[in-house]
Design a protein around this motif. Structure first.
Motif, PDB file in Angstrom:
ATOM      1  N   UNK A   1       0.857  -1.183   0.000  1.00 46.89           N
ATOM      2  CA  UNK A   1       0.000   0.000   0.000  1.00 46.89           C
ATOM      3  C   UNK A   1       0.891   1.230   0.000  1.00 46.89           C
ATOM      4  N   UNK A   2       0.896   1.951  -1.114  1.00 46.34           N
ATOM      5  CA  UNK A   2       1.709   3.164  -1.205  1.00 46.34           C
ATOM      6  C   UNK A   2       1.158   4.026  -2.326  1.00 46.34           C
ATOM      7  N   UNK A   3       0.984   5.324  -2.070  1.00 46.59           N
ATOM      8  CA  UNK A   3       0.493   6.202  -3.128  1.00 46.59           C
ATOM      9  C   UNK A   3       1.579   6.530  -4.145  1.00 46.59           C
ATOM     10  N   UNK A   4       2.823   6.238  -3.828  1.00 48.06           N
ATOM     11  CA  UNK A   4       3.896   6.335  -4.814  1.00 48.06           C
ATOM     12  C   UNK A   4       3.826   5.064  -5.665  1.00 48.06           C
ATOM     13  N   UNK A   5       3.256   5.194  -6.841  1.00 45.25           N
ATOM     14  CA  UNK A   5       3.049   4.028  -7.701  1.00 45.25           C
ATOM     15  C   UNK A   5       4.362   3.329  -8.025  1.00 45.25           C
ATOM     16  N   UNK A   6       5.430   4.083  -8.218  1.00 49.19           N
ATOM     17  CA  UNK A   6       6.723   3.467  -8.520  1.00 49.19           C
ATOM     18  C   UNK A   6       7.182   2.569  -7.375  1.00 49.19           C
TER      19      UNK A   6
END
Length: 112
Positions: free
Chosen positions: A7-12
């Protein structure tokens, strides 16, 4: 083989962790916000969850508390953060914390 939720809003960052998990022989699910994380963790029992503390729709600690109430309640949940201050203050429900940028040694240790 572990079932892993990233779960991370940084897609990379999220996509990279998901790919590493698959290469190391695990099943991974990748989501980019708190609501999707809670939903995924309610639908499937994960063994390991990498959870960013700063999400676009909520904070990771609230997500962790919600996950602990459901099917993935016994998962090993790792907080991902770029701030030492958050680690020092502690976060309810997390098993451990890792500072960003992530070190491959930490990721491999957790996936072993």
């Amino acid at each position: 083989m572990k079932r892993i939720l990233i779960v991370d809003d940084s897609r990379d960052t999220a996509d990279m962790l998901g790919e590493i998990a698959v290469v190391l022989g695990h099943n991974s699910t990748v989501v980019y916000d708190g609501a999707s994380a809670v939903s995924a963790a309610a639908a499937e029992a994960f063994d390991l969850i990498f959870l960013d503390l700063w999400l676009p729709d909520t904070d990771g600690q609230k997500v962790c508390i919600e996950i602990r109430k459901g099917r993935s309640g016994s998962a090993h949940i790792v907080a991902l953060t770029g701030s030492n201050e958050l680690i020092r203050s502690g976060c309810e429900g997390f098993d451990e914390w890792i500072l960003k940028p992530l070190l491959m040694d930490d990721v491999e240790r957790l996936l072993a």
